[in-house]
Design a protein around this motif. Structure first.
Motif, PDB file in Angstrom:
ATOM      1  N   TYR A  68      -6.392   1.861  -0.974  1.00 33.64           N
ATOM      2  CA  TYR A  68      -5.655   2.465  -0.239  1.00 33.64           C
ATOM      3  C   TYR A  68      -4.156   3.046  -0.355  1.00 33.64           C
ATOM      4  CZ  TYR A  68      -8.729  -1.220   1.072  1.00 33.64           C
ATOM      5  OH  TYR A  68      -9.992  -2.069   1.903  1.00 33.64           O
ATOM      6  N   ILE A  69      -3.867   2.683  -1.274  1.00 33.21           N
ATOM      7  CA  ILE A  69      -2.169   3.127  -1.916  1.00 33.21           C
ATOM      8  C   ILE A  69      -2.333   4.842  -2.411  1.00 33.21           C
ATOM      9  CG2 ILE A  69      -0.848   3.592  -4.183  1.00 33.21           C
ATOM     10  CD1 ILE A  69      -1.163   0.303  -4.590  1.00 33.21           C
ATOM     11  N   ALA A  70      -3.774   4.923  -3.013  1.00 32.61           N
ATOM     12  CA  ALA A  70      -3.767   6.875  -2.654  1.00 32.61           C
ATOM     13  C   ALA A  70      -4.307   7.364  -1.847  1.00 32.61           C
ATOM     14  CB  ALA A  70      -4.863   7.028  -3.918  1.00 32.61           C
ATOM     15  N   CYS A 102       0.915  -1.247  -0.068  1.00 36.11           N
ATOM     16  CA  CYS A 102       0.445  -0.316  -0.219  1.00 36.11           C
ATOM     17  C   CYS A 102       0.239   1.261   0.040  1.00 36.11           C
ATOM     18  CB  CYS A 102      -1.033  -0.225   1.223  1.00 36.11           C
ATOM     19  SG  CYS A 102      -2.223  -1.199   1.117  1.00 36.11           S
ATOM     20  N   GLN A 103       2.001   1.299   0.464  1.00 33.16           N
ATOM     21  CA  GLN A 103       2.964   1.930   0.319  1.00 33.16           C
ATOM     22  C   GLN A 103       3.925   2.614  -1.232  1.00 33.16           C
ATOM     23  OE1 GLN A 103       4.893   1.346   3.893  1.00 33.16           O
ATOM     24  NE2 GLN A 103       3.981   2.411   5.774  1.00 33.16           N
ATOM     25  N   GLY A 104       3.459   1.799  -1.756  1.00 26.08           N
ATOM     26  CA  GLY A 104       4.669   1.773  -2.861  1.00 26.08           C
ATOM     27  C   GLY A 104       5.484   1.001  -3.219  1.00 26.08           C
ATOM     28  N   HIS A 105       5.306  -0.242  -2.339  1.00 30.27           N
ATOM     29  CA  HIS A 105       6.959  -0.865  -2.666  1.00 30.27           C
ATOM     30  C   HIS A 105       6.538  -2.029  -3.016  1.00 30.27           C
ATOM     31  CE1 HIS A 105       8.959   1.918  -0.038  1.00 30.27           C
ATOM     32  NE2 HIS A 105       8.287   2.015   1.021  1.00 30.27           N
ATOM     33  N   SER A 106       7.614  -3.146  -3.842  1.00 30.01           N
ATOM     34  CA  SER A 106       7.167  -4.222  -3.755  1.00 30.01           C
ATOM     35  C   SER A 106       8.546  -5.057  -3.289  1.00 30.01           C
ATOM     36  CB  SER A 106       8.015  -4.083  -5.834  1.00 30.01           C
ATOM     37  OG  SER A 106       8.859  -3.889  -5.703  1.00 30.01           O
ATOM     38  N   PHE A 107       8.520  -6.456  -3.584  1.00 33.96           N
ATOM     39  CA  PHE A 107       9.384  -7.168  -2.817  1.00 33.96           C
ATOM     40  C   PHE A 107      10.849  -6.762  -3.382  1.00 33.96           C
ATOM     41  CE2 PHE A 107      12.318 -10.489  -2.435  1.00 33.96           C
ATOM     42  CZ  PHE A 107      11.947 -11.341  -1.139  1.00 33.96           C
ATOM     43  N   LYS A 115       1.076 -14.252  -3.321  1.00 32.46           N
ATOM     44  CA  LYS A 115      -0.659 -13.166  -3.898  1.00 32.46           C
ATOM     45  C   LYS A 115       0.240 -12.101  -3.452  1.00 32.46           C
ATOM     46  CE  LYS A 115      -4.304 -12.285  -5.451  1.00 32.46           C
ATOM     47  NZ  LYS A 115      -4.745 -12.671  -7.098  1.00 32.46           N
ATOM     48  N   THR A 116       1.124 -12.124  -2.061  1.00 31.70           N
ATOM     49  CA  THR A 116       1.323 -10.896  -1.728  1.00 31.70           C
ATOM     50  C   THR A 116       1.774 -10.008  -2.033  1.00 31.70           C
ATOM     51  OG1 THR A 116       0.758 -11.526   0.855  1.00 31.70           O
ATOM     52  CG2 THR A 116       2.111  -9.109   0.397  1.00 31.70           C
ATOM     53  N   TRP A 117       2.535 -10.625  -3.260  1.00 32.72           N
ATOM     54  CA  TRP A 117       3.711  -9.406  -3.655  1.00 32.72           C
ATOM     55  C   TRP A 117       3.413  -9.669  -5.645  1.00 32.72           C
ATOM     56  CZ3 TRP A 117       6.626  -6.260  -0.933  1.00 32.72           C
ATOM     57  CH2 TRP A 117       6.732  -6.078   0.243  1.00 32.72           C
ATOM     58  N   ARG A 176      15.662  -1.760  -0.036  1.00 32.65           N
ATOM     59  CA  ARG A 176      15.941  -0.593  -0.206  1.00 32.65           C
ATOM     60  C   ARG A 176      15.266   0.608   0.443  1.00 32.65           C
ATOM     61  NH1 ARG A 176      15.990  -1.975  -5.840  1.00 32.65           N
ATOM     62  NH2 ARG A 176      14.584  -0.743  -6.115  1.00 32.65           N
ATOM     63  N   HIS A 177      13.772   0.473   0.572  1.00 34.06           N
ATOM     64  CA  HIS A 177      13.435   2.372   0.991  1.00 34.06           C
ATOM     65  C   HIS A 177      13.171   1.948   2.304  1.00 34.06           C
ATOM     66  CE1 HIS A 177      13.143   2.384  -3.790  1.00 34.06           C
ATOM     67  NE2 HIS A 177      13.267   3.892  -2.938  1.00 34.06           N
ATOM     68  N   VAL A 178      12.522   0.758   3.031  1.00 38.37           N
ATOM     69  CA  VAL A 178      11.889   0.861   4.371  1.00 38.37           C
ATOM     70  C   VAL A 178      13.496   0.848   5.202  1.00 38.37           C
ATOM     71  CG1 VAL A 178      10.942  -1.112   5.847  1.00 38.37           C
ATOM     72  CG2 VAL A 178      10.194  -0.863   3.766  1.00 38.37           C
TER      73      VAL A 178
END
Length: 435
Positions: free
Chosen positions: A425-427, A347-352, A413-415, A357-359
């Motif tokens: 949710y992302i928006a 939802c924060q826009g991240h992929s696996f 499925k999550t990723w 790198r961002h978290v």
């Protein structure tokens, strides 16, 4: 139970009855009136199984409400523990000792007040006795048996026959309150053994067994396990259903940890794939067979949380509830928490790949590592199931083998969930972060 009831009735006219069993009464499932009531006429119940609980409880003794002693004994296999029991004028005494530790000392009169039962023993005989009586054992000749009461040396007990040593005394001098008797025995090899305990002759005196020993031996653990298992499952199901139907709150300013946790539960519960998967998993943990296989040689059976069906009979569960608690605490609940965390990252826009790198890398690695270890434990339980109950049980195990496959599918499925399914949710999170 019918056979045990018959044996109990037949022994009612005996001076004393000692019951022997492997399991402590706290782990035995028995129909009404219950195993403790059935053995209430016994002086003592001698058991094992828990032994010293790996050294955590060196002494695991207690007493039933009816006065029956319940006495665990340390194991022989690893610790070489054994017990000597003696009846002296209908008074039971015992000593737990280690193999080849000499001399062994057992004071039979006056007996320990803690292990006394006015219901089963004529304790008044202590007050009217003429001698302190001691049993002393050693491969070497016993050369001295010194007796002390309240730290005062009363004298040396003299040998009567076999292991019996006696010393005249005046019990009336100790008729009030508690007193402490100590006996020191020395043999010809120079080895020294000591034994001591509190004794008393007044009926209104009271001593209590260790609190934790009584909890372990007198609590019906299978009932406690049932309740705890049910509560844990109910909590997880309640979380799912409540967050499914609660209106999702709007995010304002920079959300904190508690707000993000609540938000992730909303996302999880309102996404059908995850909601129904975990809901069915928890309901199945309670109701469905965990596995089907050859539970006994030549006998097929099915294991449930509440017991085992095998050979046309049903055996109520006790340890099955403990296994269920472990399953809930160390897999089902962590799995839901992990999936919520992964969905929040999506939802924060991240992929696996991008979330590493961002978290914060340290946090991400620890979370993934923890889940990997729990999954490895689940995989190992599948291997253990196959080794214990065979290949059929391995393949017909929804709570072990099938659950590993379900977990892998949910993680995938999550990723790979389409961003369009999480668009709202992302928006919302993006607007919150930009404001």
């Amino acid at each position: 139970m019918a056979e045990l009831s018959l044996m109990a009735r037949e022994s009612l006219h005996s001076n004393h009855t000692i019951w022997f069993g492997h399991y402590p009464t706290s782990t035995i499932i028995s129909p009404s009136p219950g195993i403790r009531t059935l053995m209430s006429s016994a002086t003592a119940y001698l058991c094992g199984h828990l032994h010293t609980m790996g050294g955590l409880m060196p002494v695991l003794h207690s007493q039933h409400r009816g006065g029956t002693l319940e006495l665990e004994l340390g194991d022989w296999m690893d610790n070489r523990r054994y017990r000597i029991l003696a009846f002296d004028h209908d008074l039971l005494s015992f000593a737990d000792t280690n193999f080849e530790e000499w001399p062994v000392v057992l004071i039979t009169n006056p007996k320990s007040f803690l292990y006394s039962s006015s219901t089963h023993e004529p304790l008044v005989k202590i007050l009217h006795s003429t001698h302190i009586r001691i049993l002393a054992f050693s491969p070497s000749v016993i050369i001295s048996v010194k007796v002390y009461i309240d730290g005062i040396h009363l004298g040396n007990a003299h040998h009567v026959s076999g292991p019996l040593y006696v010393l005249k005394w005046s019990p009336q001098n100790y008729s009030e309150g508690f007193h402490h008797i100590d006996v020191t025995v020395q043999d010809a090899s120079g080895r020294i053994g000591t034994r001591g305990h509190l004794f008393g002759m007044e009926e209104n005196l009271s001593l209590r067994f260790d609190f934790w020993s009584s909890v372990i031996l007198l609590t019906d653990h299978y009932v406690l396990a049932r309740v705890l298992f049910g509560v844990i499952v109910l909590i997880q199901i309640t979380l799912l259903v409540v967050f499914r139907h609660l209106q999702k709150p709007a995010l304002k300013e920079k959300p904190g940890l508690l707000t993000l946790t609540s938000y992730s539960l909303h996302v999880f519960s309102k996404t059908n794939t995850f909601y129904y998967s975990i809901l069915v998993l928890n309901l199945y943990t309670i109701l469905g067979p965990w596995f089907v296989g050859e539970l006994i040689d030549g006998q097929m059976g099915a294991c449930f949380s509440f017991g085992v069906f095998v050979g046309g009979s049903f055996l109520q569960g006790s340890m099955t509830f403990v296994v269920g608690i472990l399953q809930m605490m160390f897999f089902n609940l962590p799995l839901m928490a992990y999936l919520c965390w992964c969905l929040l990252l999506r939802c924060q826009g991240h992929s696996f790949r991008s979330h590493i790198r961002h978290v914060r890398r340290c946090v991400a690695v620890l979370v993934h590592l923890a889940m990997a270890l729990l999954l490895a434990w689940q995989v190992y339980s599948c291997y253990f199931l196959q080794r214990t109950y065979g290949t059929l049980a391995f393949f017909l195990s929804p709570m072990r083998t099938w659950l590993v496959a379900l977990t892998a599918a949910l993680l995938y499925k999550t990723w790979t969930l389409k961003s369009s399914e999480l668009r709202t949710y992302i928006a919302e999170i993006k607007n919150c972060q930009s404001s």
